[in-house]
Design an enzyme around this catalytic site. Sequence first.
Site, PDB file in Angstrom:
ATOM      1  N   CYS A   1       0.845  -1.192   0.000  1.00  0.00           N
ATOM      2  CA  CYS A   1       0.000   0.000   0.000  1.00  0.00           C
ATOM      3  C   CYS A   1       0.886   1.252   0.000  1.00  0.00           C
ATOM      4  CB  CYS A   1      -0.908   0.004   1.226  1.00  0.00           C
ATOM      5  SG  CYS A   1      -2.192  -1.278   1.189  1.00  0.00           S
TER       6      CYS A   1
ATOM      7  N   CYS B   1       2.205   2.815   3.244  1.00  0.00           N
ATOM      8  CA  CYS B   1       2.974   1.886   4.079  1.00  0.00           C
ATOM      9  C   CYS B   1       4.252   1.408   3.409  1.00  0.00           C
ATOM     10  CB  CYS B   1       2.112   0.671   4.432  1.00  0.00           C
ATOM     11  SG  CYS B   1       0.647   1.085   5.391  1.00  0.00           S
TER      12      CYS B   1
ATOM     13  N   CYS C   1       2.178  -8.737   6.829  1.00  0.00           N
ATOM     14  CA  CYS C   1       0.840  -8.181   6.971  1.00  0.00           C
ATOM     15  C   CYS C   1      -0.164  -9.205   7.488  1.00  0.00           C
ATOM     16  CB  CYS C   1       0.346  -7.641   5.631  1.00  0.00           C
ATOM     17  SG  CYS C   1       0.227  -8.898   4.342  1.00  0.00           S
TER      18      CYS C   1
END
Length: 258
Positions: A214, A217, A242
Amino acid sequence: MNAYSPLTTRDTEPPQAIVQRLASGFADLDLFNRLAEARRAIAGRLVFTTSFGLEDQAITHAILSQDLAIDIVTLDTGRLFPQTYEVWSETEARYGRRIRAFYPERVSVEAFVAQHGIDGFRASILARQACCAVRKVEPLGRALSGASGWITGVRAEQSWERATTPYAAIDAARGLIKLNPLLDWSRERVVAFVREHGVPYNPLHDEGFLSIGCAPCTRAVKPGEPERAGRWWWEQEDKKECGLHSRPRPTPETAVAS
């Protein structure tokens, strides 16, 4: 008979036996044959999850250039880089095949943002893991529903956490066989493969983004840093995952040699 793999006596072969056979024979095979052998060995629906990173693009090319009956899906978190969407579109155009997207549940995203704020995942590791659970882990569960096997782009040298990942293993939590066909490849080998075959890739890789997730991030990696150092860089711990590839402690029934 299913639509993905011909009915043979191997359809009744125990999953652990399939895992052992795949793990023992992969080293001498190139990427094309590793994937073809996985398709032959695993009856039922076989799913490859792509985030359009360098490794995933190599695997996508090997699947689509052979027209293997492997479902290619992606998890659109809603917070990806514009360049990721661009390479997604370019990949579909290059190979003439749609890549199915799974999205987070709207109610869950709205609830998370209402409680934590739009960038509330930076507040703590638990908050970030909760965001990943909503935007990635839950959609992954839907993407793998009913699947017999799951293919990923994990490589052993990406991080210390992934260094002990086996080539093939039973994912007991999801009830399927998990396969990592690039496990023993170096990044340099992946780069050479992508260049040799003219595979579309994310231009962010040329700007130092070795691992791309993302947008809020992910940052570029500094010289000498590990590949995944740019993921959730504000967290003061070495494990950079994650939740998609978190592994429980192996048991004799699930563990195989890497």
